[in-house]
Design an enzyme around this catalytic site. Structure first.
Site, short mmCIF file in Angstrom:
data_model
loop_
_atom_site.label_atom_id
_atom_site.label_comp_id
_atom_site.label_asym_id
_atom_site.label_seq_id
_atom_site.Cartn_x
_atom_site.Cartn_y
_atom_site.Cartn_z
N LYS A 201 6.30 -2.91 -9.95
CA LYS A 201 6.02 -1.52 -10.25
C LYS A 201 4.56 -1.26 -10.00
CE LYS A 201 6.52 1.78 -13.97
NZ LYS A 201 7.01 1.97 -15.33
N LYS A 254 9.37 -0.19 -7.13
CA LYS A 254 9.08 1.20 -7.50
C LYS A 254 7.62 1.51 -7.24
CE LYS A 254 8.80 3.88 -11.67
NZ LYS A 254 8.65 3.70 -13.07
#
Ligand code: PBG
Ligand code: ZN
Length: 330
Positions: A201, A254
Site C-alpha cells: 500500500k 494499492k
C-alpha cells in the site's frame, strides 16, 4: 546461416477471430464493489468527488444490496463511517458498530454475497491515523505504536468475523498485522475466515476522495511512516513476502493504475490470488473527464480495468463495478 522468412498473420480480421485469440477477458466475477455505510435513517448521500457512489444508512441499504446482487456482482467491501470517534477508535470493534450492523443485515438479505470487511482504525480515530499514534513533539510526524495498534486491529477483525464477514482485509500495513490477526481469528474459532492483506500500500495522493468520503484524513502528519514510498518496487516484494509467510490468503496492491509493474511482479513471484485496488482518485479522474465530455467513459474504464487484469490482477476492487457489470450484459 539463413532463416526462412516467416510472416505471422495478425489475427484481427473479424470480431469473432479477435475474440478467439483475446488473452484477457473481464467478467463480473473479477470485481469487488466498495460500499459505504453510515448511521442514521433515510440517507443516500452522493460523495461529491465520486459521482455514483453514496453513503447509505442501513434502512436504504437493502435496495442497493439487491441491485448489486442482481447485476451478478459476487462481492463487496464495506467501509463504515462511525457516529463518534476517539483516540483509540472504539467504534471499530464495537458489536453495534456500523460495519458490524451492516454485515449482519447484508448476510440476512444476501447470504451468497461475499462480504469483505476493511479492517483499519483510521475512519474511527479522531486523529485519522490507522492505529494508535503519538505525535512527535518536534517534527509533528505521526509515530505509530505498533503493538498497541495490533491489539485493537485484532479486536476489530474478530468482531467483524463475529458479525458474519467472509473475508478480513487489514489495511493499515503495520508490522506483524497478518500473523496477529490470523492468531486472533483462530483463537476465536474463525479458522476458516481468510485474510486479504493490503500487502503493498503506497502513500498515495490517489486516496484523496476516499478520505473525504470516509472523513479519515490524518489531522496531523501523514501516512508516510507506515505506507510505502511510491518510488520503491523491490520493497514491495519484501512486504508481500512477509505477508505470505504470516499466512495471508490474498495479496493486494494499492493503488492500481500507477503500480501495474508491481502487480505484475507480485503475480510472477507469488501464487496467492492477487487483488488490485482501483482507488477513489483513479475513479474520480475518469468521472470528471467523462462529465466534461473529454473521454469516452465506457471505453476508458474497460481499457483501464483490462490493463489491470492483464498486468496480473485476479480480482479488482473498483467503484466502476456496477457500471461495468451493466456494460458486460449488453
Ligand atoms: C484506510 C483505507 C484507505 C483506502 C482504503 N482503506 C485510505 C487511506 O489509506 O487513506 C483508500 C481507498 C480509496 O481511495 O478508494 N486504511
Ligand atoms: Zn487506515
Amino acid at each position: 546461416m539463413s532463416f526462412p522468412t516467416v510472416r505471422h498473420r495478425r489475427l484481427r480480421a473479424s470480431a469473432a477471430l479477435r475474440s478467439m485469440v483475446r488473452e484477457t477477458v473481464l467478467t463480473v466475477n473479477d470485481f469487488i464493489y466498495p460500499v459505504y455505510v453510515v448511521h442514521g435513517t433515510n440517507i443516500k448521500h452522493e460523495i461529491r468527488s465520486m459521482p455514483g457512489v453514496y453513503h447509505f444508512s442501513l434502512d436504504l441499504l437493502e435496495q442497493e444490496i439487491r441491485e448489486i446482487v442482481s447485476l451478478g456482482i459476487k462481492s463487496i467491501i464495506l467501509f463504515g463511517i462511525p457516529s463518534s470517534k476517539d483516540a483509540v477508535g472504539s467504534s471499530a470493534y464495537d458489536a453495534e458498530g456500523i460495519v458490524q450492523q451492516a454485515t449482519r443485515l447484508i448476510k440476512q438479505w444476501a447470504p451468497e454475497l461475499v462480504v469483505v470487511a476493511d479492517t483499519c482504525l483510521c475512519q474511527f480515530t479522531d486523529h485519522g491515523h490507522c492505529g494508535i499514534v503519538h505525535q512527535h513533539e518536534l517534527t509533528g510526524t505521526a509515530e505509530v505504536d505498533n503493538d498497541e495498534s495490533l491489539k485493537l486491529l485484532v479486536k476489530t477483525a474478530v468482531s467483524q468475523a463475529e458479525a458474519g464477514a467472509d473475508i478480513i482485509a487489514p489495511s493499515n500495513m503495520m508490522d506483524g498485522f497478518v500473523s496477529a490477526i490470523r492468531e486472533g481469528l483462530d483463537e476465536a474459532g474463525y479458522t476458516n475466515v481468510p485474510i486479504m492483506s493490503y500487502s503493498v500500500k503506497y502513500a498515495s495522493a490517489y486516496y484523496g476522495p476516499f478520505r473525504e468520503a470516509a472523513h479519515s484524513a490524518p489531522q496531523f502528519g501523514d501516512r508516510k511512516t507506515y505506507q510505502m514510498d511510491p518510488a520503491n518496487a523491490r520493497e514491495a516484494l519484501r512486504e508481500a513476502e512477509s505477508d505470505v509467510l504470516e499466512g495471508a490468503d490474498f495479496l493486494m496492491v494499492k493503488p492500481a493504475l500507477s503500480y501495474l509493474d508491481i502487480i505484475r511482479t507480485l503475480k510472477d513471484q507469488f501464487d496467492l490470488p492477487l487483488v488490485a485496488y482501483n482507488v477513489s482518485g483513479e475513479y474520480a479522474m475518469v468521472k470528471a473527464a467523462a462529465a466534461n465530455g473529454w473521454i469516452d467513459e465506457r471505453l476508458i474504464t474497460l481499457e483501464t480495468l483490462t490493463g489491470m487484469k492483464r498486468a496480473g490482477a485476479d480480482l479488482i476492487i473498483t467503484y466502476h463495478a456496477k457500471d461495468v457489470a451493466r456494460w458486460l450484459q449488453d
